[in-house]
Design a protein around this motif. Structure first.
Motif, PDB file in Angstrom:
ATOM      1  N   GLN A 289       9.060   5.666  -5.890  1.00  0.00           N
ATOM      2  CA  GLN A 289      10.283   6.432  -5.113  1.00  0.00           C
ATOM      3  C   GLN A 289       9.319   7.800  -4.635  1.00  0.00           C
ATOM      4  O   GLN A 289       9.352   8.270  -3.781  1.00  0.00           O
ATOM      5  CB  GLN A 289      10.901   6.882  -5.978  1.00  0.00           C
ATOM      6  CG  GLN A 289      11.839   5.786  -5.371  1.00  0.00           C
ATOM      7  CD  GLN A 289      13.549   6.039  -6.759  1.00  0.00           C
ATOM      8  OE1 GLN A 289      13.368   7.121  -7.157  1.00  0.00           O
ATOM      9  NE2 GLN A 289      14.527   4.698  -6.563  1.00  0.00           N
ATOM     10  N   THR A 290       8.508   8.375  -5.859  1.00  0.00           N
ATOM     11  CA  THR A 290       7.140   9.572  -5.775  1.00  0.00           C
ATOM     12  C   THR A 290       6.513   9.507  -4.897  1.00  0.00           C
ATOM     13  O   THR A 290       6.877  10.492  -3.724  1.00  0.00           O
ATOM     14  CB  THR A 290       7.278  10.417  -7.212  1.00  0.00           C
ATOM     15  OG1 THR A 290       8.379  10.801  -8.143  1.00  0.00           O
ATOM     16  CG2 THR A 290       6.601  11.816  -6.487  1.00  0.00           C
ATOM     17  N   ALA A 291       5.782   8.462  -4.876  1.00  0.00           N
ATOM     18  CA  ALA A 291       4.699   8.640  -4.293  1.00  0.00           C
ATOM     19  C   ALA A 291       5.694   7.797  -1.936  1.00  0.00           C
ATOM     20  O   ALA A 291       4.581   8.344  -1.115  1.00  0.00           O
ATOM     21  CB  ALA A 291       3.427   7.074  -4.014  1.00  0.00           C
TER      22      ALA A 291
ATOM     23  N   GLU B 283       8.317   8.848  -0.930  1.00  0.00           N
ATOM     24  CA  GLU B 283       8.096   9.917  -0.506  1.00  0.00           C
ATOM     25  C   GLU B 283       7.617  11.652   0.085  1.00  0.00           C
ATOM     26  O   GLU B 283       7.624  11.822   1.296  1.00  0.00           O
ATOM     27  CB  GLU B 283       8.987  10.810  -1.277  1.00  0.00           C
ATOM     28  CG  GLU B 283      10.921  10.478  -1.573  1.00  0.00           C
ATOM     29  CD  GLU B 283      11.779  10.913  -2.514  1.00  0.00           C
ATOM     30  OE1 GLU B 283      10.942  12.441  -3.097  1.00  0.00           O
ATOM     31  OE2 GLU B 283      12.651  10.267  -3.208  1.00  0.00           O
ATOM     32  N   LYS B 284       6.354  10.999  -0.559  1.00  0.00           N
ATOM     33  CA  LYS B 284       5.371  12.329  -0.299  1.00  0.00           C
ATOM     34  C   LYS B 284       4.350  12.016   0.416  1.00  0.00           C
ATOM     35  O   LYS B 284       3.450  12.665   0.953  1.00  0.00           O
ATOM     36  CB  LYS B 284       4.374  12.627  -1.628  1.00  0.00           C
ATOM     37  CG  LYS B 284       5.802  13.674  -2.589  1.00  0.00           C
ATOM     38  CD  LYS B 284       4.806  14.134  -4.331  1.00  0.00           C
ATOM     39  CE  LYS B 284       5.581  15.375  -4.220  1.00  0.00           C
ATOM     40  NZ  LYS B 284       4.827  15.798  -5.753  1.00  0.00           N
ATOM     41  N   CYS B 285       4.108  10.097   0.071  1.00  0.00           N
ATOM     42  CA  CYS B 285       3.223   9.927   0.933  1.00  0.00           C
ATOM     43  C   CYS B 285       3.821   8.968   2.590  1.00  0.00           C
ATOM     44  O   CYS B 285       4.868   8.272   2.604  1.00  0.00           O
ATOM     45  CB  CYS B 285       2.419   8.917   0.822  1.00  0.00           C
ATOM     46  SG  CYS B 285       0.575   8.379   1.307  1.00  0.00           S
ATOM     47  N   VAL B 286       3.464   9.622   3.792  1.00  0.00           N
ATOM     48  CA  VAL B 286       3.744   8.726   5.003  1.00  0.00           C
ATOM     49  C   VAL B 286       3.663   7.936   5.005  1.00  0.00           C
ATOM     50  O   VAL B 286       4.331   6.530   5.749  1.00  0.00           O
ATOM     51  CB  VAL B 286       3.581   9.633   6.096  1.00  0.00           C
ATOM     52  CG1 VAL B 286       3.977   9.147   7.549  1.00  0.00           C
ATOM     53  CG2 VAL B 286       3.304  11.080   6.239  1.00  0.00           C
ATOM     54  N   THR B 287       2.306   6.872   4.944  1.00  0.00           N
ATOM     55  CA  THR B 287       1.910   5.688   5.009  1.00  0.00           C
ATOM     56  C   THR B 287       2.308   4.557   4.526  1.00  0.00           C
ATOM     57  O   THR B 287       2.334   3.315   4.846  1.00  0.00           O
ATOM     58  CB  THR B 287       0.109   5.376   4.574  1.00  0.00           C
ATOM     59  OG1 THR B 287      -0.427   6.108   3.839  1.00  0.00           O
ATOM     60  CG2 THR B 287      -0.392   6.369   5.569  1.00  0.00           C
ATOM     61  N   MET B 288       3.256   5.116   3.096  1.00  0.00           N
ATOM     62  CA  MET B 288       3.687   4.147   2.171  1.00  0.00           C
ATOM     63  C   MET B 288       5.144   4.076   2.751  1.00  0.00           C
ATOM     64  O   MET B 288       5.665   3.465   3.112  1.00  0.00           O
ATOM     65  CB  MET B 288       4.028   4.311   0.978  1.00  0.00           C
ATOM     66  CG  MET B 288       2.736   4.428   0.416  1.00  0.00           C
ATOM     67  SD  MET B 288       2.818   4.460  -1.421  1.00  0.00           S
ATOM     68  CE  MET B 288       2.640   3.127  -2.134  1.00  0.00           C
TER      69      MET B 288
END
Length: 157
Positions: free
Chosen positions: A148-150, A152-157
């Motif tokens: 979830q944290t990734a 939120e912070k990463c646009v490509t996911m």
């Protein structure tokens, strides 16, 4: 009453008579052959038997004392308590083979075997109180939080 009278008047009487009571006082507290009603040989035999009985009792007492000390040492070993130098000295002084209760000997042997098993790696793994389900659940929750944290912070996911 007689005691009090002798204390008060006794010394003065001894001085007047020349101290003849001293001989009687010296033999009054001791046993003699005549006081026991025995011949001299019988009395010597009696004294010898008394001494032998005393030696036998002392020997039995020392053995029992050493057995108790041995028992205390074994119990201290079993429960990992500090050793006592006094007990060790008592056991060494006896020098005899000391009896150890069979139940205690079995308990000590079982504890030693148990300790050997528990000291091994597999024994330690078996004794670990680990709840694998709780660990699995915690790991899954952590992974989902990281995802979830990734996201939120990463646009490509």
């Amino acid at each position: 009453m007689a005691f009090l009278l002798q204390q008060m008047v006794g010394d003065k009487l001894k001085n007047m008579t020349g101290g003849k009571d001293d001989v009687e006082d010296k033999t009054a507290g001791k046993e003699t052959a005549a006081s026991k009603g025995m011949s001299r040989e019988e009395f010597e035999e009696y004294q010898k038997e008394l001494i032998e009985d005393k030696i036998e009792r002392d020997k039995e007492f020392a053995t029992k004392k050493a057995e108790r000390a041995n028992l205390r040492v074994q119990l201290r070993d079993k429960y990992r308590l500090p050793q006592s130098a006094q007990d060790d000295a008592t056991i060494q002084m006896s020098g005899d083979d000391l009896d150890l209760p069979e139940e205690l000997a079995k308990m000590v042997e079982e504890d030693e075997e148990e300790e050997e098993i528990n000291d091994s790696f597999l024994g330690k793994l078996q004794n670990m109180e680990v709840d694998f389900d709780a660990i699995k659940t915690k790991a899954q929750n952590t992974m989902s939080e990281v995802k979830q944290t990734a996201e939120e912070k990463c646009v490509t996911m």
